[in-house]
Design an enzyme around this catalytic site. Structure first.
Site, PDB file in Angstrom:
ATOM      1  N   LYS A 183     -91.529  66.710  -2.666  1.00  0.00           N
ATOM      2  CA  LYS A 183     -91.330  68.092  -2.683  1.00  0.00           C
ATOM      3  C   LYS A 183     -92.307  67.827  -2.271  1.00  0.00           C
ATOM      4  O   LYS A 183     -93.928  68.071  -2.898  1.00  0.00           O
ATOM      5  CB  LYS A 183     -91.018  68.792  -3.267  1.00  0.00           C
ATOM      6  N   GLU A 186     -96.916  72.163   0.966  1.00  0.00           N
ATOM      7  CA  GLU A 186     -96.326  73.383   1.846  1.00  0.00           C
ATOM      8  C   GLU A 186     -97.075  73.563   3.000  1.00  0.00           C
ATOM      9  O   GLU A 186     -97.394  74.300   3.631  1.00  0.00           O
ATOM     10  CB  GLU A 186     -96.065  75.084   1.341  1.00  0.00           C
ATOM     11  N   SER A 236    -103.526  69.316  -8.194  1.00  0.00           N
ATOM     12  CA  SER A 236    -104.629  69.900  -9.837  1.00  0.00           C
ATOM     13  C   SER A 236    -104.739  69.961 -11.266  1.00  0.00           C
ATOM     14  O   SER A 236    -103.185  70.610 -11.676  1.00  0.00           O
ATOM     15  CB  SER A 236    -105.136  71.769  -8.785  1.00  0.00           C
ATOM     16  N   CYS A 291    -110.085  63.468  -5.401  1.00  0.00           N
ATOM     17  CA  CYS A 291    -110.247  63.792  -5.868  1.00  0.00           C
ATOM     18  C   CYS A 291    -111.041  62.825  -7.244  1.00  0.00           C
ATOM     19  O   CYS A 291    -111.689  62.470  -7.866  1.00  0.00           O
ATOM     20  CB  CYS A 291    -109.108  63.385  -6.934  1.00  0.00           C
TER      21      CYS A 291
HETATM   22  P1  NAD Z   1    -101.761  71.974  -6.210  1.00  0.00           P
HETATM   23  O1  NAD Z   1    -101.458  71.820  -7.875  1.00  0.00           O
HETATM   24  O2  NAD Z   1    -102.059  72.810  -6.076  1.00  0.00           O
HETATM   25  O3  NAD Z   1    -100.298  71.682  -5.410  1.00  0.00           O
HETATM   26  C1  NAD Z   1     -99.746  69.969  -6.051  1.00  0.00           C
HETATM   27  C2  NAD Z   1     -98.700  70.041  -5.725  1.00  0.00           C
HETATM   28  O4  NAD Z   1     -98.118  71.543  -7.250  1.00  0.00           O
HETATM   29  C3  NAD Z   1     -98.181  71.318  -4.282  1.00  0.00           C
HETATM   30  O5  NAD Z   1     -97.095  70.300  -4.199  1.00  0.00           O
HETATM   31  C4  NAD Z   1     -97.652  72.777  -4.942  1.00  0.00           C
HETATM   32  O6  NAD Z   1     -96.983  73.556  -3.890  1.00  0.00           O
HETATM   33  C5  NAD Z   1     -97.178  72.898  -6.057  1.00  0.00           C
HETATM   34  N1  NAD Z   1     -97.114  73.872  -7.113  1.00  0.00           N
HETATM   35  C6  NAD Z   1     -98.072  74.389  -6.838  1.00  0.00           C
HETATM   36  N2  NAD Z   1     -98.301  75.854  -7.924  1.00  0.00           N
HETATM   37  C7  NAD Z   1     -97.623  75.526  -8.755  1.00  0.00           C
HETATM   38  C8  NAD Z   1     -97.282  76.001  -9.861  1.00  0.00           C
HETATM   39  N3  NAD Z   1     -97.353  76.881  -9.972  1.00  0.00           N
HETATM   40  N4  NAD Z   1     -96.025  75.846  -9.643  1.00  0.00           N
HETATM   41  C9  NAD Z   1     -95.198  74.281 -10.366  1.00  0.00           C
HETATM   42  N5  NAD Z   1     -95.076  73.524  -8.725  1.00  0.00           N
HETATM   43  C10 NAD Z   1     -96.776  74.195  -8.089  1.00  0.00           C
HETATM   44  O7  NAD Z   1    -103.263  70.766  -5.280  1.00  0.00           O
HETATM   45  P2  NAD Z   1    -103.714  71.228  -4.581  1.00  0.00           P
HETATM   46  O8  NAD Z   1    -104.698  72.204  -3.619  1.00  0.00           O
HETATM   47  O9  NAD Z   1    -102.527  71.032  -3.275  1.00  0.00           O
HETATM   48  O10 NAD Z   1    -104.278  69.716  -4.053  1.00  0.00           O
HETATM   49  C11 NAD Z   1    -106.007  69.495  -5.199  1.00  0.00           C
HETATM   50  C12 NAD Z   1    -105.956  68.892  -6.435  1.00  0.00           C
HETATM   51  O11 NAD Z   1    -105.207  67.501  -6.452  1.00  0.00           O
HETATM   52  C13 NAD Z   1    -107.438  68.505  -6.809  1.00  0.00           C
HETATM   53  O12 NAD Z   1    -107.276  69.729  -7.869  1.00  0.00           O
HETATM   54  C14 NAD Z   1    -107.386  67.494  -6.383  1.00  0.00           C
HETATM   55  O13 NAD Z   1    -108.505  66.628  -7.799  1.00  0.00           O
HETATM   56  C15 NAD Z   1    -105.757  67.537  -7.425  1.00  0.00           C
HETATM   57  N6  NAD Z   1    -105.487  65.160  -7.159  1.00  0.00           N
HETATM   58  C16 NAD Z   1    -105.390  64.885  -7.117  1.00  0.00           C
HETATM   59  C17 NAD Z   1    -105.110  63.089  -7.131  1.00  0.00           C
HETATM   60  C18 NAD Z   1    -105.799  61.969  -8.331  1.00  0.00           C
HETATM   61  O14 NAD Z   1    -104.827  61.054  -8.310  1.00  0.00           O
HETATM   62  N7  NAD Z   1    -106.297  62.810  -9.792  1.00  0.00           N
HETATM   63  C19 NAD Z   1    -105.110  62.986  -6.245  1.00  0.00           C
HETATM   64  C20 NAD Z   1    -105.717  64.126  -5.185  1.00  0.00           C
HETATM   65  C21 NAD Z   1    -105.470  65.412  -5.431  1.00  0.00           C
END
Ligand code: NAD
Length: 506
Positions: A183, A186, A236, A291
């Site tokens: 997944k 988006e 996140s 990240c």
């Molecule tokens: P996000 O959490 O908003 O989204 C990540 C995924 O979760 C997406 O596919 C999204 O569709 C899905 N999602 C969003 N809300 C959801 C919900 N309520 N329930 C279920 N699924 C949901 O993150 P983002 O903004 O796409 O990415 C940035 C974040 O990712 C930053 O916090 C960054 O630090 C983190 N990140 C961490 C690493 C790591 O290895 N630690 C690597 C890359 C990014």
């Protein structure tokens, strides 16, 4: 349906990938995929319907029955072909990333390359999946273990590395003998879809990989599906915590790599120019949307005098569009992300930090609709400020000054996050003390962004990771497999007579 991408034909509707077919969703709900440099709508992505998700799960379950018995050497050969194809299409993939995420071309190439390295590692599966053996644990009895696949696994990926992070997941899971449901974010699904096409071209049989698109509802469906055994999440903190809690409550394995706040410590004995140029690149590079990027600089002792030079270097950084070779970084992913960054910058000013360079009004000429944030530099930052506490995920660097290395270590160890950190120094003793005492999972010594190559694992700690086994490397293989331990006794009087002339094990 074969997909064509930018430079050939603009794809309007992003397909699902179910049972080896690219197919248009029947959903009534679609989201725009937008170029963040100019708000051009590149495509539309569906929120998959429940029955489409059910079909993907059913296909993954069915395919697992045969895929698990395909010899690991054959599975690994698909990864070898896949790595070669990804290299061949490297620049094309990078260009897609540039359009849907706004990265500079150089940065986008890094996104693709770091994913290819994981596929190369997946091609080592026969060695990685070796179990353990002890002969004669009792008379005529041997004990040995195998690593067997789990079944259907799933991955949920973030926007910021649309090539690398899907490639952290499905190649490792599939080469171990699992089937996989992806997944993707988006916000930038075009890159993952091209990865999928190339995977099919590399010889992956239909059904081993499925792609469904969507947001919370679609993820919930996966979290609640009993046949999904393991979930890999990157994103996140809030969403990761939710996915970890709900997934483990449903008795699944979950690994969740989440948010971060990474500190770089600069010792006064470090080479000044090297420390400063690395700090600039690690903090504002990729528009701060990494990240493992650095968001806090901790200057120890006299090194605080270098903040003026850091400021000068910040003034030279110029964001721009992906094909501008002089551009240091691109736009933020969305207007919402930009608005959030600006509000944290304003909170820093209101809470008493000194803003040495303010990027809030920055615009790239000719791209006034882009989600631009210029490089922003703060000093006099305290740990009570939102600027320090929040993961900003933008091109904003907060400077803190301390007297000793011990103080710097204490600050980092008191942070709730533990993804990455780095120390710039010329002193081996300081480096050793730092690497030994620091409570962070990935440590750079004169390396600003210490993302491990995939023969190691990506080992965030504390609030930056929920789970037990980390992503890729040996831990990635353990995450996607179950250990079976066999104790076998054979009796000498059962030995058959008669010759076997063949050397062939098959
Ligand atoms: P996000 O959490 O908003 O989204 C990540 C995924 O979760 C997406 O596919 C999204 O569709 C899905 N999602 C969003 N809300 C959801 C919900 N309520 N329930 C279920 N699924 C949901 O993150 P983002 O903004 O796409 O990415 C940035 C974040 O990712 C930053 O916090 C960054 O630090 C983190 N990140 C961490 C690493 C790591 O290895 N630690 C690597 C890359 C990014």
């Amino acid at each position: 349906m074969r997909l064509s991408y930018l430079g050939r034909r603009i794809m309007v509707k992003v397909p699902l990938y179910i049972n080896g077919e690219m197919r248009q969703s029947e959903s009534n709900e679609w989201l725009d995929v937008v170029n963040p440099a100019n708000q051009e709508v590149l495509a539309q992505v569906p929120l998959a319907t429940d029955s489409e998700i059910d079909e993907a799960i059913a296909s993954a379950k069915e395919t697992f029955k045969t895929w698990k018995d395909v010899p690991v050497t054959e599975r690994a050969r698909i990864m070898m072909r896949y790595a070669a194809l990804l290299k061949e299409h490297h620049d094309e993939l990078a260009t897609i990333i540039c359009h849907e995420l706004g990265k500079t071309f150089e940065d986008a190439k890094g996104d693709v390359w770091r994913g290819i390295e994981v596929v190369e590692q997946a091609a080592n599966a026969p060695a990685l999946m070796m179990g353990e053996t002890v002969e004669n644990v009792a008379r005529n009895i041997d004990t040995y273990s195998y690593m067997q696949p789990l079944g259907v696994c799933a991955g949920i990926t973030p926007f910021n590395f649309p090539a690398m992070i899907p490639l952290w997941m499905f190649p490792m899971a599939i080469v171990c003998g699992n089937t996989f449901i992806l997944k993707p974010s988006e916000q930038d699904p075009l890159t993952p879809m091209r990865l999928v096409e190339l995977f099919e071209e590399a010889g992956a049989p239909k059904g081993v990989l499925q792609v469904i698109h969507g947001t919370k509802h679609q993820v919930d469906r996966i979290l609640d599906e009993p046949s999904v055994r393991a979930i890999s999440f990157v994103g996140s903190c809030g969403v990761g915590e939710y996915i970890y809690s709900r997934g483990t409550a449903n008795l699944k394995r979950v690994q969740a790599c989440v948010g971060a706040k990474n500190h770089m410590v600069i010792m006064p004995d470090a080479k000044k120019e090297r420390a400063i140029s690395n700090l600039v690149g690690a903090s504002v590079g990729a528009a701060g949307q990494r990240c493992m990027g650095i968001s806090v600089a901790v200057f120890v002792g006299q090194s605080k005098e270098w903040i003026n030079e850091l400021k000068e270097e910040f003034t030279k950084v110029r964001p721009g569009v992906w094909n501008d070779p002089e551009a240091a970084y691109g736009p933020q992913t969305s207007p919402q992300a930009k608005a959030r960054i600006l509000s944290i910058i304003e909170s820093g000013k209101a809470q008493g930090a000194t803003c040495l360079i303010d990027g809030t009004d920055f615009v790239v000429e000719g791209y006034d609709k882009g989600n631009w944030v210029g490089p922003t530099l703060f000093t006099d930052v305290t740990r009570e400020m939102d600027l320090y506490k929040e993961e900003i995920f933008g091109p904003v660097l907060a400077c803190i000054c301390v007297d000793t290395l011990e103080e710097a270590i204490q600050i980092i160890n008191e942070s709730p996050y533990g993804n990455g950190t780095s120390l710039f120094t010329a002193c081996g003793a300081a480096a050793r003390k730092f690497q030994h005492e620091i409570e962070v999972g990935q440590v750079g010594i004169n390396v600003p962004i210490p993302v491990p190559l995939p023969f190691f694992s990506f080992t965030g700690w504390k609030g930056s990771f929920y789970g037990d086994q980390h992503t890729y490397g040996k831990q990635g293989v353990r995450f996607y497999t179950e250990t079976k331990t066999i104790t076998a006794r054979w009796f000498e009087d059962d030995i058959a007579t008669g010759p076997n002339m063949s050397i062939n094990l098959r």
